[in-house]
Design an enzyme around this catalytic site. Structure first.
Site, PDB file in Angstrom:
ATOM      1  N   ASP A  28      97.950  29.937  41.629  1.00  0.00           N
ATOM      2  CA  ASP A  28      99.668  30.007  41.153  1.00  0.00           C
ATOM      3  C   ASP A  28      99.512  28.558  41.181  1.00  0.00           C
ATOM      4  OD1 ASP A  28     101.321  30.481  39.536  1.00  0.00           O
ATOM      5  OD2 ASP A  28     102.722  31.313  40.911  1.00  0.00           O
ATOM      6  N   ASN A  76     100.179  36.775  30.392  1.00  0.00           N
ATOM      7  CA  ASN A  76     100.065  35.419  29.799  1.00  0.00           C
ATOM      8  C   ASN A  76     100.022  35.238  28.469  1.00  0.00           C
ATOM      9  OD1 ASN A  76      98.183  34.771  32.773  1.00  0.00           O
ATOM     10  ND2 ASN A  76      99.966  34.591  32.336  1.00  0.00           N
TER      11      ASN A  76
HETATM   12  C1  FPP Z   1     100.214  34.618  37.469  1.00  0.00           C
HETATM   13  O1  FPP Z   1     101.724  34.144  37.773  1.00  0.00           O
HETATM   14  C2  FPP Z   1      99.314  34.459  37.742  1.00  0.00           C
HETATM   15  C3  FPP Z   1      98.257  34.243  36.829  1.00  0.00           C
HETATM   16  C4  FPP Z   1      97.992  35.247  35.871  1.00  0.00           C
HETATM   17  C5  FPP Z   1      96.987  32.904  36.937  1.00  0.00           C
HETATM   18  C6  FPP Z   1      97.178  31.843  35.907  1.00  0.00           C
HETATM   19  C7  FPP Z   1      95.801  31.187  36.399  1.00  0.00           C
HETATM   20  C8  FPP Z   1      96.150  30.178  35.896  1.00  0.00           C
HETATM   21  C9  FPP Z   1      96.531  30.104  34.153  1.00  0.00           C
HETATM   22  C10 FPP Z   1      94.721  29.459  35.751  1.00  0.00           C
HETATM   23  C11 FPP Z   1      93.303  30.049  35.913  1.00  0.00           C
HETATM   24  C12 FPP Z   1      93.121  28.849  36.242  1.00  0.00           C
HETATM   25  C13 FPP Z   1      91.351  28.426  36.658  1.00  0.00           C
HETATM   26  C14 FPP Z   1      90.554  27.336  37.296  1.00  0.00           C
HETATM   27  C15 FPP Z   1      90.502  29.919  35.915  1.00  0.00           C
HETATM   28  P1  FPP Z   1     101.992  34.507  36.492  1.00  0.00           P
HETATM   29  O2  FPP Z   1     102.729  33.441  35.855  1.00  0.00           O
HETATM   30  O3  FPP Z   1     101.567  34.852  35.561  1.00  0.00           O
HETATM   31  O4  FPP Z   1     103.183  35.344  36.749  1.00  0.00           O
HETATM   32  P2  FPP Z   1     104.665  34.908  37.085  1.00  0.00           P
HETATM   33  O5  FPP Z   1     105.110  34.878  35.363  1.00  0.00           O
HETATM   34  O6  FPP Z   1     105.443  35.969  37.768  1.00  0.00           O
HETATM   35  O7  FPP Z   1     104.960  33.439  38.045  1.00  0.00           O
END
Ligand code: FPP
Length: 247
Positions: A28, A76
């Site tokens: 993150d 996401n």
């Molecule tokens: C969760 O937080 C974090 C993730 C699902 C990781 C997301 C990572 C990326 C988009 C980048 C990937 C990078 C590489 C190098 C492959 P969240 O933001 O989905 O959840 P939240 O809203 O609770 O913070």
């Protein structure tokens, strides 16, 4: 700078006999890293590639057997359409760029997540190619949580349980666990989240029942193997009881 793929000496202050077998990471802080530099959020994701490779080779050098990284969640898809498109393409091109060097280092690439929901066919094809290229590797498993949600994984396992005709009296932790995306992988010993957020965000809900959690303020693009080793050091100071009184 391209990370050095050769195993580097692991710090002597780490106890080699008590290394976590499975480390999982919520990568993150890419967006904030980019904003601090007045760059688009996607530039932060791009910069996260070096962090991912360095953490992978650092884990390999430390003798970690599985590294699971959260690369895209089932939630996401709610991000702006341009960012989602970028992330789909980025994950695909990252595999194209890196699968051969990871293969040379003996890393097996696996994926956890929903395959049959929303992921473009060409991305799935690239994922399958990386998995089959590296399938016989045993130095370490890099498990990429992609289109992954902890609740979705449990829903999918229960759906399979029903489809398999398992009687209610036979439903157990064992019968559910065996239907998760990768039942052969051990549960994570250590889960790390970067960027100072104290949330699980639907990551490995079943598997992290007894994981040790370590949170760091480092933003993902700045994360390097040294930060991984600090997190492992913190893990080694913890006393794990699994609900009992003694280890
Ligand atoms: C969760 O937080 C974090 C993730 C699902 C990781 C997301 C990572 C990326 C988009 C980048 C990937 C990078 C590489 C190098 C492959 P969240 O933001 O989905 O959840 P939240 O809203 O609770 O913070």
């Amino acid at each position: 700078m391209v990370p050095d793929p050769r195993p580097t000496p692991v710090p002597t202050w780490l106890d080699r006999a008590r290394m976590p077998s499975h480390v999982a990471v919520v990568m993150d802080g890419n967006g904030r890293w980019a904003e601090q530099r007045h760059l688009p959020r996607t530039a932060g994701h791009g910069a996260g590639e070096e962090a991912l490779l360095d953490a992978t080779y650092g884990a390999l050098a430390a003798g970690v057997s599985t590294l699971t990284v959260y690369a895209f969640s089932t939630e996401n898809w709610r991000r702006p359409v341009d960012e989602v498109r970028y992330l789909m393409n980025f994950n695909k091109s990252l595999l194209e760029r890196r699968q051969h060097e990871l293969d040379d280092e003996g890393v097996r690439i696996t994926f956890s997540g929903r395959r049959d929901w929303r992921v473009p066919k060409q991305v799935l094809r690239r994922m399958d190619e990386a998995s089959s290229l590296t399938d016989t590797n045993r130095a370490m498993t890099l498990n990429i949580a992609f289109n992954y949600g902890g609740r979705a994984e449990i829903v999918d396992a229960v759906a399979r349980l029903v489809a398999d005709g398992v009687a209610p009296g036979s439903v157990s932790e064992k019968t559910i666990r065996s239907r998760l995306y990768h039942p052969e992988l051990p549960d994570p010993d250590l889960v790390i989240r970067t960027s100072g957020e104290f949330r699980i965000s639907n990551f490995l809900l079943w598997e992290m029942a007894y994981s040790e959690l370590v949170f760091t303020d480092v933003l993902w693009p700045d994360f390097r193997r040294e930060h991984l080793y600090e997190a492992i050091h913190e893990y080694q100071r913890r006393e794990r009881r699994f609900g009992g009184l003694d280890k």
